[in-house]
Design a protein around this motif. Sequence first.
Motif, PDB file in Angstrom:
ATOM      1  N   GLN A 136       0.817  -1.215   0.000  1.00 14.43           N
ATOM      2  CA  GLN A 136       0.000   0.000   0.000  1.00 14.43           C
ATOM      3  C   GLN A 136       0.850   1.263   0.000  1.00 14.43           C
ATOM      4  N   LEU A 137       1.976   1.239   0.718  1.00 21.15           N
ATOM      5  CA  LEU A 137       2.789   2.444   0.889  1.00 21.15           C
ATOM      6  C   LEU A 137       3.867   2.626  -0.168  1.00 21.15           C
ATOM      7  N   CYS A 138       4.263   1.561  -0.831  1.00 23.03           N
ATOM      8  CA  CYS A 138       5.403   1.620  -1.739  1.00 23.03           C
ATOM      9  C   CYS A 138       4.953   1.377  -3.182  1.00 23.03           C
ATOM     10  N   GLY A 139       5.605   2.059  -4.109  1.00 24.53           N
ATOM     11  CA  GLY A 139       5.207   1.948  -5.494  1.00 24.53           C
ATOM     12  C   GLY A 139       5.990   0.937  -6.302  1.00 24.53           C
ATOM     13  N   ILE A 140       7.271   0.760  -5.990  1.00 24.16           N
ATOM     14  CA  ILE A 140       8.109  -0.135  -6.793  1.00 24.16           C
ATOM     15  C   ILE A 140       8.760  -1.186  -5.906  1.00 24.16           C
ATOM     16  N   GLU A 141       9.277  -2.220  -6.532  1.00 23.34           N
ATOM     17  CA  GLU A 141       9.830  -3.359  -5.802  1.00 23.34           C
ATOM     18  C   GLU A 141      10.990  -2.962  -4.895  1.00 23.34           C
ATOM     19  N   LYS A 142      11.833  -2.031  -5.335  1.00 19.60           N
ATOM     20  CA  LYS A 142      12.958  -1.579  -4.515  1.00 19.60           C
ATOM     21  C   LYS A 142      12.461  -0.942  -3.214  1.00 19.60           C
ATOM     22  N   GLU A 143      11.393  -0.160  -3.293  1.00 17.42           N
ATOM     23  CA  GLU A 143      10.831   0.463  -2.096  1.00 17.42           C
ATOM     24  C   GLU A 143      10.209  -0.584  -1.169  1.00 17.42           C
ATOM     25  N   ILE A 144       9.563  -1.589  -1.741  1.00 14.35           N
ATOM     26  CA  ILE A 144       8.988  -2.675  -0.930  1.00 14.35           C
ATOM     27  C   ILE A 144      10.091  -3.408  -0.188  1.00 14.35           C
ATOM     28  N   ALA A 145      11.200  -3.697  -0.869  1.00 12.14           N
ATOM     29  CA  ALA A 145      12.328  -4.389  -0.241  1.00 12.14           C
ATOM     30  C   ALA A 145      12.906  -3.559   0.904  1.00 12.14           C
ATOM     31  N   SER A 146      13.077  -2.266   0.697  1.00  9.04           N
ATOM     32  CA  SER A 146      13.604  -1.395   1.754  1.00  9.04           C
ATOM     33  C   SER A 146      12.666  -1.352   2.953  1.00  9.04           C
ATOM     34  N   PHE A 147      11.365  -1.246   2.694  1.00  8.03           N
ATOM     35  CA  PHE A 147      10.364  -1.219   3.750  1.00  8.03           C
ATOM     36  C   PHE A 147      10.405  -2.498   4.573  1.00  8.03           C
ATOM     37  N   MET A 148      10.407  -3.649   3.882  1.00  6.52           N
ATOM     38  CA  MET A 148      10.434  -4.941   4.573  1.00  6.52           C
ATOM     39  C   MET A 148      11.714  -5.114   5.386  1.00  6.52           C
ATOM     40  N   LYS A 149      12.849  -4.724   4.829  1.00 11.47           N
ATOM     41  CA  LYS A 149      14.131  -4.835   5.533  1.00 11.47           C
ATOM     42  C   LYS A 149      14.116  -4.007   6.821  1.00 11.47           C
ATOM     43  N   ARG A 150      13.663  -2.755   6.733  1.00  8.90           N
ATOM     44  CA  ARG A 150      13.620  -1.888   7.917  1.00  8.90           C
ATOM     45  C   ARG A 150      12.698  -2.466   8.985  1.00  8.90           C
TER      46      ARG A 150
END
Length: 62
Positions: free
Chosen positions: A7-21
């Motif tokens: 919901q919060l992230c637009g691209i796969e790189k942002e999803i990966a960063s979100f999940m990692k954090r």
Amino acid sequence: MFGDALQLCGIEKEIASFMKRKFDAKYGGHWQCIVGRNFGSHLDPIQFIHFTVSKISVILFR
């Protein structure tokens, strides 16, 4: 957690960063995250999570 990332992230790189954090904060340590639709991997991690949702695969490991 993954639903929030979608919901919060637009691209796969942002999803990966979100999940990692989120995993770093919740479980400690230095997690790595790979998100995508088509990739290969060969890992020898201590801890490992792999799942696929609607053609998007996620690997979290440390």
